[in-house]
Design a protein around this motif. Structure first.
Motif, PDB file in Angstrom:
ATOM      1  N   PHE A 213      28.672 -14.805 -23.371  1.00 11.06           N
ATOM      2  CA  PHE A 213      29.508 -15.597 -22.474  1.00 11.06           C
ATOM      3  C   PHE A 213      29.184 -15.173 -21.051  1.00 11.06           C
ATOM      4  CE2 PHE A 213      31.823 -11.755 -23.082  1.00 11.06           C
ATOM      5  CZ  PHE A 213      32.792 -11.619 -22.095  1.00 11.06           C
ATOM      6  N   ASP A 214      29.816 -15.785 -20.071  1.00  9.12           N
ATOM      7  CA  ASP A 214      29.379 -15.610 -18.687  1.00  9.12           C
ATOM      8  C   ASP A 214      29.364 -14.158 -18.240  1.00  9.12           C
ATOM      9  OD1 ASP A 214      28.962 -18.285 -18.394  1.00  9.12           O
ATOM     10  OD2 ASP A 214      30.857 -18.693 -17.350  1.00  9.12           O
ATOM     11  N   SER A 215      30.329 -13.347 -18.695  1.00  6.53           N
ATOM     12  CA  SER A 215      30.433 -11.963 -18.228  1.00  6.53           C
ATOM     13  C   SER A 215      29.636 -10.972 -19.070  1.00  6.53           C
ATOM     14  CB  SER A 215      31.910 -11.527 -18.212  1.00  6.53           C
ATOM     15  OG  SER A 215      32.661 -12.337 -17.330  1.00  6.53           O
ATOM     16  N   GLY A 216      29.148 -11.401 -20.234  1.00  4.41           N
ATOM     17  CA  GLY A 216      28.419 -10.477 -21.112  1.00  4.41           C
ATOM     18  C   GLY A 216      28.303 -11.028 -22.518  1.00  4.41           C
ATOM     19  N   TRP A 217      28.836 -10.289 -23.508  1.00  4.85           N
ATOM     20  CA  TRP A 217      28.783 -10.755 -24.891  1.00  4.85           C
ATOM     21  C   TRP A 217      29.869 -10.085 -25.720  1.00  4.85           C
ATOM     22  CZ3 TRP A 217      27.517  -6.990 -28.602  1.00  4.85           C
ATOM     23  CH2 TRP A 217      26.899  -5.825 -28.102  1.00  4.85           C
ATOM     24  N   PHE A 218      30.219 -10.741 -26.829  1.00  2.00           N
ATOM     25  CA  PHE A 218      31.187 -10.213 -27.787  1.00  2.00           C
ATOM     26  C   PHE A 218      30.476  -9.843 -29.080  1.00  2.00           C
ATOM     27  CE2 PHE A 218      34.785 -11.878 -25.417  1.00  2.00           C
ATOM     28  CZ  PHE A 218      35.860 -11.116 -25.848  1.00  2.00           C
ATOM     29  N   VAL A 233      31.604  -6.827 -24.293  1.00  2.19           N
ATOM     30  CA  VAL A 233      30.675  -5.993 -23.542  1.00  2.19           C
ATOM     31  C   VAL A 233      30.355  -6.716 -22.244  1.00  2.19           C
ATOM     32  CG1 VAL A 233      28.435  -4.830 -23.572  1.00  2.19           C
ATOM     33  CG2 VAL A 233      29.701  -5.151 -25.704  1.00  2.19           C
ATOM     34  N   VAL A 234      30.650  -6.082 -21.112  1.00  2.00           N
ATOM     35  CA  VAL A 234      30.414  -6.719 -19.817  1.00  2.00           C
ATOM     36  C   VAL A 234      29.411  -5.906 -19.018  1.00  2.00           C
ATOM     37  CG1 VAL A 234      32.726  -7.714 -19.797  1.00  2.00           C
ATOM     38  CG2 VAL A 234      32.323  -5.529 -18.633  1.00  2.00           C
ATOM     39  N   ARG A 235      28.711  -6.582 -18.147  1.00  3.11           N
ATOM     40  CA  ARG A 235      27.741  -5.904 -17.288  1.00  3.11           C
ATOM     41  C   ARG A 235      28.449  -4.900 -16.376  1.00  3.11           C
ATOM     42  NH1 ARG A 235      26.622 -11.240 -17.165  1.00  3.11           N
ATOM     43  NH2 ARG A 235      27.412 -11.505 -15.038  1.00  3.11           N
ATOM     44  N   ALA A 236      27.732  -3.848 -16.008  1.00  2.09           N
ATOM     45  CA  ALA A 236      28.345  -2.750 -15.257  1.00  2.09           C
ATOM     46  C   ALA A 236      28.996  -3.213 -13.965  1.00  2.09           C
ATOM     47  CB  ALA A 236      27.289  -1.685 -14.958  1.00  2.09           C
ATOM     48  N   GLU A 237      28.407  -4.209 -13.295  1.00  2.00           N
ATOM     49  CA  GLU A 237      28.981  -4.672 -12.024  1.00  2.00           C
ATOM     50  C   GLU A 237      30.290  -5.424 -12.232  1.00  2.00           C
ATOM     51  OE1 GLU A 237      25.760  -7.760 -13.135  1.00  2.00           O
ATOM     52  OE2 GLU A 237      26.097  -5.587 -13.286  1.00  2.00           O
ATOM     53  N   LEU A 238      30.616  -5.758 -13.502  1.00  2.00           N
ATOM     54  CA  LEU A 238      31.871  -6.440 -13.808  1.00  2.00           C
ATOM     55  C   LEU A 238      32.862  -5.508 -14.495  1.00  2.00           C
ATOM     56  CD1 LEU A 238      30.423  -9.839 -15.126  1.00  2.00           C
ATOM     57  CD2 LEU A 238      31.265  -9.311 -12.829  1.00  2.00           C
ATOM     58  N   ALA A 239      32.677  -4.213 -14.334  1.00  2.00           N
ATOM     59  CA  ALA A 239      33.515  -3.231 -15.028  1.00  2.00           C
ATOM     60  C   ALA A 239      34.994  -3.378 -14.700  1.00  2.00           C
ATOM     61  CB  ALA A 239      33.046  -1.818 -14.694  1.00  2.00           C
ATOM     62  N   ALA A 240      35.310  -3.971 -13.568  1.00  2.00           N
ATOM     63  CA  ALA A 240      36.717  -4.166 -13.205  1.00  2.00           C
ATOM     64  C   ALA A 240      37.444  -5.039 -14.218  1.00  2.00           C
ATOM     65  CB  ALA A 240      36.813  -4.798 -11.816  1.00  2.00           C
ATOM     66  N   LYS A 241      36.698  -5.847 -14.975  1.00  2.00           N
ATOM     67  CA  LYS A 241      37.311  -6.717 -15.980  1.00  2.00           C
ATOM     68  C   LYS A 241      37.934  -5.934 -17.134  1.00  2.00           C
ATOM     69  CE  LYS A 241      34.585 -10.977 -15.360  1.00  2.00           C
ATOM     70  NZ  LYS A 241      35.673 -11.979 -15.459  1.00  2.00           N
TER      71      LYS A 241
END
Length: 404
Positions: A213-218, A233-241
């Protein structure tokens, strides 16, 4: 002063594999773990090579079958622009086709305890609740290990070889020297939990489903008794999520991924118990150390290297490293091989296995492609000689091409 042929720090799959195989050759082996089993670990999907090759060598295939873990015959991806999931089967590979073309979806607390109990039965002396605190050296050589017991008492044991299998967050591996090389391009953070009453419709019944999905993957992994492991699982730059209120963060991530939200419509998240009732945040890194051994000491599992979890290759790499290390150490202890030759061969083979997965996964993330594109990547990683379908099944099944 106690003396052993080999002392292993870490009772996970890597440490248990090397400890058991060395002890089965008649050597004195001590295994230390900072926790008391059973203990929680994530990483439930096992490849056929782990179940049937390593399991057979350890003598646990019958025990794994009796545990009634969920059978895993392949996997499914909703990755790329296609509207439909695409699947693969381990049986797509001639090397895996037949009655052993399956792995398991395991509860790691049970799986790891089966391996540890088997190690004790095979002659390994196991001490739980005993964290390793440092290595003992004599000149350039590691000659033993220091550890604390459950009451806080400090101890020191001597060994001809120390194996660090205590994971990526341990400090022991620094004793080998050199550096850890990260691959920041695939650094991610995951937020995960467990659900009951999960739907598993075709085409991925029984297999792990991976959904981009847009922020990473499940991941969506079915376990026994209607339980499923689900993680974003989200990319490191989106860790705030994944920061702040974890319940709200997890609900928001699920809402971002319509397929996962649909599958969880009638599911209930497990909220009771320390093992499955918590939402957990995990940092995932791909890295390798520039040296996997020094005189008297060997690194296995995450102490040596780790890859992104999208391909569920962590337990495979861990057990494979334990197998390679055991082969090297038993040869040395028997006087059949000199240390430098044996451990250089171990390091070369293990680094080769790591590099195949690390390079493939970096390209896999970069393409964001459909099933056909991902299979072509696997064929490229395999170096030719197999169809894309066969190459992909080999990688997923823990049987990439290996040096002669």
């Amino acid at each position: 002063m106690e003396e052993f042929d080999v002392v292993v720090a870490g009772g996970g799959p890597a440490g248990v594999t090397v400890a058991t195989l060395v002890a089965m050759r008649g050597h004195r082996v001590l295994l230390l773990d900072r926790e008391v089993f059973p203990r929680y670990r994530i990483g439930e999907a096992l490849a056929p090579s782990t179940v049937h090759e390593v399991g057979r060598l350890l003598g646990v295939t019958d025990q794994l079958a009796k545990a009634e873990f969920r059978v895993r015959r392949g996997g499914a991806f909703h990755w790329g622009a296609g509207a439909e999931p695409w699947t693969y089967a381990f049986a797509d590979s001639p090397r895996l086709a037949g009655p052993e073309s399956y792995g398991y979806q395991v509860e790691r607390a049970r799986f790891d305890e089966i391996l540890l109990t088997n190690a004790k039965d095979r002659g390994v002396e196991v001490r739980e609740g005993c964290p390793a605190t440092g290595v003992v050296t004599s000149g350039p050589r590691v000659t033993g290990l220091r550890y604390a017991d459950a009451d806080g008492g400090e101890h020191e044991v001597r060994a001809r070889y120390v194996v660090d299998a205590s994971g990526g967050d341990s400090t022991l591996h620094a004793a080998v020297g050199e550096t850890r090389v990260p691959a920041e391009a695939v650094r991610t953070v995951s937020l995960s939990g467990y659900f009951g009453l999960c739907r598993q419709p075709a085409p991925y019944d029984g297999n792990t489903l991976v959904v981009a999905f847009d922020s990473g993957w499940f991941w969506y992994t079915p376990l026994t008794g209607g339980l499923s492991s689900v993680g974003a699982v989200v990319r490191a730059e989106l860790a705030a999520k994944v920061e702040g209120d974890r319940e709200q963060a997890f609900a928001a991530l699920i809402a971002e991924c319509p397929l996962i939200a649909e599958l969880l419509t009638d599911a209930a998240r497990v909220t009771a118990g320390q093992k499955y009732g918590r939402l957990r945040v995990t940092e995932n890194r791909t890295y390798h150390r520039t040296a996997f051994w020094r005189p008297g000491m060997v690194l296995v599992g995450d102490a040596a290297c780790a890859v992104d979890p999208v391909f569920a290759s962590g337990v495979h790499l861990a057990t494979y490293s334990g197998l390679l290390a055991a082969r090297a150490l038993t040869g040395i202890l028997a006087g059949d091989r000199d240390e430098t030759t044996a451990l250089n061969a171990f390091a070369t083979a293990y680094h080769h296995e790591y590099r195949i997965y690390a390079d493939f996964l970096a390209a896999f993330h970069a393409t964001r492609g459909d099933g056909e594109a991902c299979r072509r990547l696997a064929a490229t990683a395999a170096g030719g000689g197999r169809t894309p379908e066969e190459a992909f099944a080999d990688l997923a099944g823990g049987l990439p091409p290996r040096p002669a």
